[in-house]
Design a protein around this motif. Structure first.
Motif, PDB file in Angstrom:
ATOM      1  N   ARG A 295       0.809  -1.211   0.000  1.00 21.60           N
ATOM      2  CA  ARG A 295       0.000   0.000   0.000  1.00 21.60           C
ATOM      3  C   ARG A 295       0.845   1.266   0.000  1.00 21.60           C
ATOM      4  O   ARG A 295       0.553   2.217  -0.738  1.00 21.60           O
ATOM      5  N   THR A 296       1.911   1.279   0.798  1.00 24.19           N
ATOM      6  CA  THR A 296       2.683   2.513   0.965  1.00 24.19           C
ATOM      7  C   THR A 296       4.103   2.433   0.420  1.00 24.19           C
ATOM      8  O   THR A 296       4.741   3.468   0.240  1.00 24.19           O
ATOM      9  N   GLY A 297       4.617   1.250   0.182  1.00 24.21           N
ATOM     10  CA  GLY A 297       5.994   1.125  -0.252  1.00 24.21           C
ATOM     11  C   GLY A 297       7.000   1.237   0.869  1.00 24.21           C
ATOM     12  O   GLY A 297       8.215   1.298   0.618  1.00 24.21           O
ATOM     13  N   SER A 298       6.551   1.245   2.096  1.00 27.54           N
ATOM     14  CA  SER A 298       7.452   1.319   3.248  1.00 27.54           C
ATOM     15  C   SER A 298       7.831  -0.084   3.699  1.00 27.54           C
ATOM     16  O   SER A 298       7.053  -1.037   3.538  1.00 27.54           O
ATOM     17  N   PRO A 299       9.000  -0.248   4.310  1.00 24.85           N
ATOM     18  CA  PRO A 299       9.406  -1.575   4.787  1.00 24.85           C
ATOM     19  C   PRO A 299       8.488  -2.083   5.890  1.00 24.85           C
ATOM     20  O   PRO A 299       8.010  -1.323   6.734  1.00 24.85           O
ATOM     21  N   VAL A 300       8.243  -3.382   5.874  1.00 24.81           N
ATOM     22  CA  VAL A 300       7.486  -4.042   6.940  1.00 24.81           C
ATOM     23  C   VAL A 300       8.515  -4.737   7.831  1.00 24.81           C
ATOM     24  O   VAL A 300       8.745  -5.941   7.742  1.00 24.81           O
ATOM     25  N   GLY A 301       9.162  -3.955   8.663  1.00 19.18           N
ATOM     26  CA  GLY A 301      10.212  -4.493   9.513  1.00 19.18           C
ATOM     27  C   GLY A 301      11.592  -4.208   8.932  1.00 19.18           C
ATOM     28  O   GLY A 301      11.762  -3.509   7.940  1.00 19.18           O
ATOM     29  N   ARG A 302      12.570  -4.789   9.549  1.00 17.74           N
ATOM     30  CA  ARG A 302      13.965  -4.547   9.173  1.00 17.74           C
ATOM     31  C   ARG A 302      14.420  -5.584   8.144  1.00 17.74           C
ATOM     32  O   ARG A 302      13.779  -6.633   7.975  1.00 17.74           O
ATOM     33  N   PRO A 303      15.561  -5.368   7.469  1.00 12.30           N
ATOM     34  CA  PRO A 303      16.075  -6.352   6.516  1.00 12.30           C
ATOM     35  C   PRO A 303      16.508  -7.628   7.235  1.00 12.30           C
ATOM     36  O   PRO A 303      16.959  -7.611   8.377  1.00 12.30           O
ATOM     37  N   VAL A 304      16.363  -8.747   6.509  1.00 15.80           N
ATOM     38  CA  VAL A 304      16.733 -10.058   7.048  1.00 15.80           C
ATOM     39  C   VAL A 304      17.860 -10.604   6.174  1.00 15.80           C
ATOM     40  O   VAL A 304      17.687 -10.793   4.969  1.00 15.80           O
ATOM     41  N   LYS A 305      19.033 -10.862   6.779  1.00 15.23           N
ATOM     42  CA  LYS A 305      20.221 -11.255   6.012  1.00 15.23           C
ATOM     43  C   LYS A 305      20.511 -12.739   6.169  1.00 15.23           C
ATOM     44  O   LYS A 305      20.284 -13.329   7.231  1.00 15.23           O
ATOM     45  N   TYR A 306      21.032 -13.302   5.056  1.00 14.88           N
ATOM     46  CA  TYR A 306      21.521 -14.686   5.044  1.00 14.88           C
ATOM     47  C   TYR A 306      22.902 -14.682   4.396  1.00 14.88           C
ATOM     48  O   TYR A 306      23.084 -14.133   3.310  1.00 14.88           O
ATOM     49  N   ASN A 307      23.851 -15.270   5.063  1.00 12.90           N
ATOM     50  CA  ASN A 307      25.228 -15.305   4.573  1.00 12.90           C
ATOM     51  C   ASN A 307      25.396 -16.515   3.664  1.00 12.90           C
ATOM     52  O   ASN A 307      25.603 -17.642   4.125  1.00 12.90           O
ATOM     53  N   ILE A 308      25.302 -16.298   2.366  1.00 17.32           N
ATOM     54  CA  ILE A 308      25.424 -17.368   1.378  1.00 17.32           C
ATOM     55  C   ILE A 308      26.427 -16.922   0.328  1.00 17.32           C
ATOM     56  O   ILE A 308      26.328 -15.827  -0.228  1.00 17.32           O
ATOM     57  N   VAL A 309      27.385 -17.764   0.049  1.00 19.31           N
ATOM     58  CA  VAL A 309      28.394 -17.462  -0.963  1.00 19.31           C
ATOM     59  C   VAL A 309      27.833 -17.835  -2.322  1.00 19.31           C
ATOM     60  O   VAL A 309      27.401 -18.968  -2.553  1.00 19.31           O
ATOM     61  N   GLY A 310      27.800 -16.854  -3.247  1.00 21.59           N
ATOM     62  CA  GLY A 310      27.273 -17.092  -4.577  1.00 21.59           C
ATOM     63  C   GLY A 310      28.364 -17.471  -5.549  1.00 21.59           C
ATOM     64  O   GLY A 310      29.355 -16.754  -5.693  1.00 21.59           O
ATOM     65  N   VAL A 311      28.221 -18.624  -6.191  1.00 18.16           N
ATOM     66  CA  VAL A 311      29.210 -19.085  -7.155  1.00 18.16           C
ATOM     67  C   VAL A 311      28.655 -19.136  -8.573  1.00 18.16           C
ATOM     68  O   VAL A 311      29.416 -19.182  -9.520  1.00 18.16           O
ATOM     69  N   ARG A 312      27.349 -19.123  -8.730  1.00 22.14           N
ATOM     70  CA  ARG A 312      26.744 -19.170 -10.057  1.00 22.14           C
ATOM     71  C   ARG A 312      25.639 -18.125 -10.129  1.00 22.14           C
ATOM     72  O   ARG A 312      25.510 -17.257  -9.261  1.00 22.14           O
ATOM     73  N   ASN A 313      24.832 -18.213 -11.204  1.00 30.65           N
ATOM     74  CA  ASN A 313      23.777 -17.220 -11.384  1.00 30.65           C
ATOM     75  C   ASN A 313      22.709 -17.370 -10.320  1.00 30.65           C
ATOM     76  O   ASN A 313      22.450 -18.464  -9.787  1.00 30.65           O
ATOM     77  N   LEU A 314      22.100 -16.237 -10.008  1.00 30.99           N
ATOM     78  CA  LEU A 314      21.073 -16.208  -8.964  1.00 30.99           C
ATOM     79  C   LEU A 314      19.799 -16.895  -9.447  1.00 30.99           C
ATOM     80  O   LEU A 314      19.327 -16.653 -10.559  1.00 30.99           O
ATOM     81  N   ILE A 315      19.215 -17.709  -8.601  1.00 28.65           N
ATOM     82  CA  ILE A 315      17.934 -18.366  -8.867  1.00 28.65           C
ATOM     83  C   ILE A 315      16.885 -17.746  -7.949  1.00 28.65           C
ATOM     84  O   ILE A 315      17.084 -17.662  -6.737  1.00 28.65           O
ATOM     85  N   GLY A 316      15.786 -17.318  -8.521  1.00 31.76           N
ATOM     86  CA  GLY A 316      14.705 -16.737  -7.732  1.00 31.76           C
ATOM     87  C   GLY A 316      14.934 -15.266  -7.429  1.00 31.76           C
ATOM     88  O   GLY A 316      15.707 -14.589  -8.120  1.00 31.76           O
ATOM     89  N   PRO A 317      14.277 -14.770  -6.362  1.00 31.09           N
ATOM     90  CA  PRO A 317      13.381 -15.516  -5.476  1.00 31.09           C
ATOM     91  C   PRO A 317      11.994 -15.729  -6.089  1.00 31.09           C
ATOM     92  O   PRO A 317      11.553 -14.964  -6.946  1.00 31.09           O
ATOM     93  N   GLN A 318      11.360 -16.787  -5.630  1.00 31.96           N
ATOM     94  CA  GLN A 318       9.999 -17.103  -6.020  1.00 31.96           C
ATOM     95  C   GLN A 318       9.222 -17.555  -4.801  1.00 31.96           C
ATOM     96  O   GLN A 318       9.798 -18.187  -3.891  1.00 31.96           O
ATOM     97  N   VAL A 319       7.940 -17.256  -4.788  1.00 32.00           N
ATOM     98  CA  VAL A 319       7.093 -17.675  -3.676  1.00 32.00           C
ATOM     99  C   VAL A 319       6.382 -18.969  -4.059  1.00 32.00           C
ATOM    100  O   VAL A 319       5.933 -19.138  -5.192  1.00 32.00           O
ATOM    101  N   TYR A 320       6.344 -19.895  -3.103  1.00 31.34           N
ATOM    102  CA  TYR A 320       5.679 -21.179  -3.320  1.00 31.34           C
ATOM    103  C   TYR A 320       4.708 -21.429  -2.168  1.00 31.34           C
ATOM    104  O   TYR A 320       5.086 -21.344  -0.990  1.00 31.34           O
ATOM    105  N   ILE A 321       3.458 -21.749  -2.523  1.00 35.56           N
ATOM    106  CA  ILE A 321       2.422 -22.040  -1.530  1.00 35.56           C
ATOM    107  C   ILE A 321       2.020 -23.501  -1.692  1.00 35.56           C
ATOM    108  O   ILE A 321       1.582 -23.923  -2.769  1.00 35.56           O
ATOM    109  N   THR A 322       2.177 -24.294  -0.634  1.00 36.88           N
ATOM    110  CA  THR A 322       1.881 -25.721  -0.690  1.00 36.88           C
ATOM    111  C   THR A 322       0.373 -25.954  -0.606  1.00 36.88           C
ATOM    112  O   THR A 322      -0.418 -25.034  -0.405  1.00 36.88           O
ATOM    113  N   THR A 323      -0.021 -27.223  -0.758  1.00 37.73           N
ATOM    114  CA  THR A 323      -1.440 -27.569  -0.689  1.00 37.73           C
ATOM    115  C   THR A 323      -2.016 -27.298   0.700  1.00 37.73           C
ATOM    116  O   THR A 323      -3.211 -27.030   0.835  1.00 37.73           O
TER     117      THR A 323
END
Length: 627
Positions: A295-323
């Motif tokens: 609605r406003t374009g403002s952040p919903v909370g603070r950034p969430v970081k994950y320390n992952i070393v990238g060696v190839r092209n980026l995949i995603g992100p994509q959202v998946y909803i299970t059954t």
């Protein structure tokens, strides 16, 4: 007796102007018989045995009585065999005539009112606009560089026809706000005739354009989300082209947007779906997820970081909803990992609780968490190049179609186990989904680099992973996009680009084009005629993007391409956007016979079949994503 008949029948020569007049020739006749016969003739219209069937009548005293007796009386009893009209007969006839008149009047009045209403509807109610300009081409001038070619279709003016949205770099001499990056232009072209509906300046080159309704409901307005190549994320009103909000770049810290924005369910319960973006640190291999309010374009909370070393092209992100309703975010570098949206939300809000909709878990997915019970779930880790989600035919969920360096793998979305695997080399472009076989399972058109200046097209059965159709053709255009459109009989036509096909032997391994490599043709494959390709159009430029839209009103599909012309030193390439009506192109296209078929297909038979094709919206649209 002769005189009586003469009076009754008024024979010539017998003048009897009055019943009371006596003829001298009939003095011997009986007055009684004469009067009875006269009465019989006047009452019953005939003579019966020469006398009245009612028996003897009394002798009249005078001529007046004879005349009076000759007059019919409505109240008299009718004679046998000759019924007389009852007293109410005339009244019934009058009533029947009145009813018939009323019925006719009501019918004519109703018919007149109906005709007036039809005329009023025809002249006062506007008809939906017909796509008269089924084919058009728009030159947008010179493109000032840029490596990306975003293209999107959406109805922004409410005329029932999807319009064309694209972005391109205008000039590398201009400066963006707060930096020296080249400015870009966001343009919306009318789907009717290609005219410009609106345009808006962008501070940087756009990576992706996605138009959708963030607020559920039929009256929700269409919003276009534009993701830049650096730090830009903006929402535009699709009708006016005005910016609704723009994400403050300071929230990204030292990160840069790594992929297009992803739409999530409503997290802050304000009635509008929210978003998530993925940023990559410029000086360190950190991945940062940032939840953004739709609605406003403002952040919903603070950034969430994950320390992952990238060696190839980026995949995603994509959202998946299970059954079960569990929501996961898929991403990775050359592999696929998943993180529960619940975990991202809890860290962003810095609290232990989450909304009830995010507390759902998928047991089969949770089993794949790392040994140390980290937040990351391992999905697939074998040289991943592309990830697509395709609708599963047997459940209300999606399967994962993974393109790797070794081939193609389809994973079941419920338990992440392989459904089938196809080994092949050289697959670089995303598989194109569509219905080729009759099992109502999505099949895939693949384009594989097969030598210098050659490519091989093949259709893979989505149920078994086997190849059901293939052909090799010349093509010097790199990574040419392929698309598909669904017909009303639940079949798909596949469209791809190649150079002109020659009449080479079907068993030949090398097919030489009959034209210069600079001319490329748009070919259409229909599963009903696998031995025939239809040549719909051609171009000398390079097709960088293409989309297929549906005209629901006329059951037609249209093919939109973004093409750049050949560039020379000091002269940037020209940008051209074209629209082609598929039903029109089907009737005008040229037939290219790939191999002899039995029985041989005639041009007339093919045209009759193509004229009956109607296009509809793909039932899997919105469930196919490639990153």
């Amino acid at each position: 007796m002769a005189t009586v008949l003469s009076r009754a029948l008024k024979l010539p020569g017998k003048k009897s102007p009055d019943l009371g007049e006596y003829d001298p020739l009939t003095q011997a006749d009986s007055d009684e018989s004469e009067d009875d016969l006269v009465l019989n003739l006047q009452k019953n219209g005939g003579v019966k045995n020469g006398k009245s069937p009612l028996g003897e009548a009394p002798e009249p005293d005078s001529d007046a009585e004879v005349a009076e007796a000759a007059k019919p009386h409505l109240s008299e009893v009718t004679t046998e065999g000759y019924p007389s009209e009852p007293l109410g007969g005339l009244e019934q006839k009058a009533a029947s005539s009145l009813v018939s008149y009323v019925r006719t009047s009501v019918f004519l009045l109703t018919l007149g009112i109906s005709m007036i209403l039809v005329l009023l509807c025809a002249f006062l109610i506007p008809c939906p606009p017909r796509d008269l300009h089924s084919t058009w081409s728009r030159h947008l001038g010179s493109q000032g560089g840029g490596d990306l070619s975003p293209l999107e279709l959406a109805d922004v003016n409410g005329d029932g026809l999807r319009d064309v949205l694209l972005s391109f770099v205008m000039s590398r001499n201009g400066s963006a706000v707060g930096g020296s990056r080249p400015a870009a232009n966001l343009v919306c072209l009318s789907g009717m005739n290609g005219s410009t509906l609106w345009s808006s300046l962008l501070p940087e080159e756009a990576r992706d354009i996605t138009c959708l309704e963030l607020m559920p409901g039929s009256l929700a307005e269409t919003i276009c989300l534009v993701t830049g190549t650096h730090k830009m994320l903006s929402a535009f009103n699709a009708t006016s082209g005005k910016a609704i909000w723009t994400l403050n770049p300071n929230y990204l810290s030292n990160g840069t947007l790594a992929a297009p924005v992803v739409v999530l369910p409503d997290l802050d319960e304000d009635g509008v779906r929210d978003l998530v973006v993925l940023a990559i640190g410029e000086l360190q291999p950190d991945l940062c997820f940032l939840l953004v309010s739709g609605r406003t374009g403002s952040p919903v909370g603070r950034p969430v970081k994950y320390n992952i070393v990238g060696v190839r092209n980026l995949i995603g992100p994509q959202v998946y909803i299970t059954t079960n309703g569990a929501v996961y975010i898929l991403f990775g570098f050359g592999n696929i990992q998943a993180v529960a949206l619940r975990d991202i939300f809890v860290q962003a809000q810095n609290r232990d609780s989450s909304p009830p909709s995010l507390q759902i878990e998928e047991p089969e997915w949770e089993k794949r968490r790392s040994i140390n019970l980290s937040e990351l779930i391992d999905v697939y880790s074998d040289g991943v190049e592309l990830l697509q989600m395709v609708k599963a035919p047997d459940c209300n969920c999606s399967n994962l179609l993974i393109t790797t360096r070794q081939g193609l793998v389809l994973l079941r979305g419920q338990n992440l186990t392989p459904y089938w695997t196809l080994r092949l080399q050289g697959l670089r472009s995303p598989p194109t989904p569509g219905y080729f076989t009759d099992d109502q399972t999505l099949d895939f058109l693949l384009q594989i680099q097969d030598g210098v200046g050659m490519k091989k097209m093949m259709v893979v059965d989505g149920d078994s992973g086997s190849v059901v159709w293939s052909y090799r053709a010349p093509c010097h255009m790199k990574e040419t996009p392929a698309t598909s459109a669904v017909t009303s009989d639940r079949k798909s036509v596949f469209l791809f680009w190649a150079e002109g096909l020659s009449a080479a032997s079907p068993n030949s391994d090398i097919i030489l084009g009959t034209e210069p490599p600079s001319l490329h043709h748009l070919y259409l494959l229909h599963p009903a005629f696998p031995s025939i390709l239809l040549d719909l159009a051609n171009t000398t430029g390079t097709v960088t993007a293409s989309e297929v839209g549906i005209n629901d009103l006329w059951k037609d599909a249209f093919y939109v391409t973004r093409t750049t012309g050949p560039s020379s030193k000091g002269h940037p390439a020209a940008l051209v956007v074209s629209k082609l009506s598929l039903r029109w192109a089907l009737m005008e296209g040229q037939m290219a016979q790939l191999q002899e078929s039995t029985p041989k297909i005639g041009r007339g038979e093919l045209r009759r079949f193509l004229s009956r094709i109607k296009f509809v919206e793909a039932p899997y649209e919105g469930d196919i994503y490639a990153r």
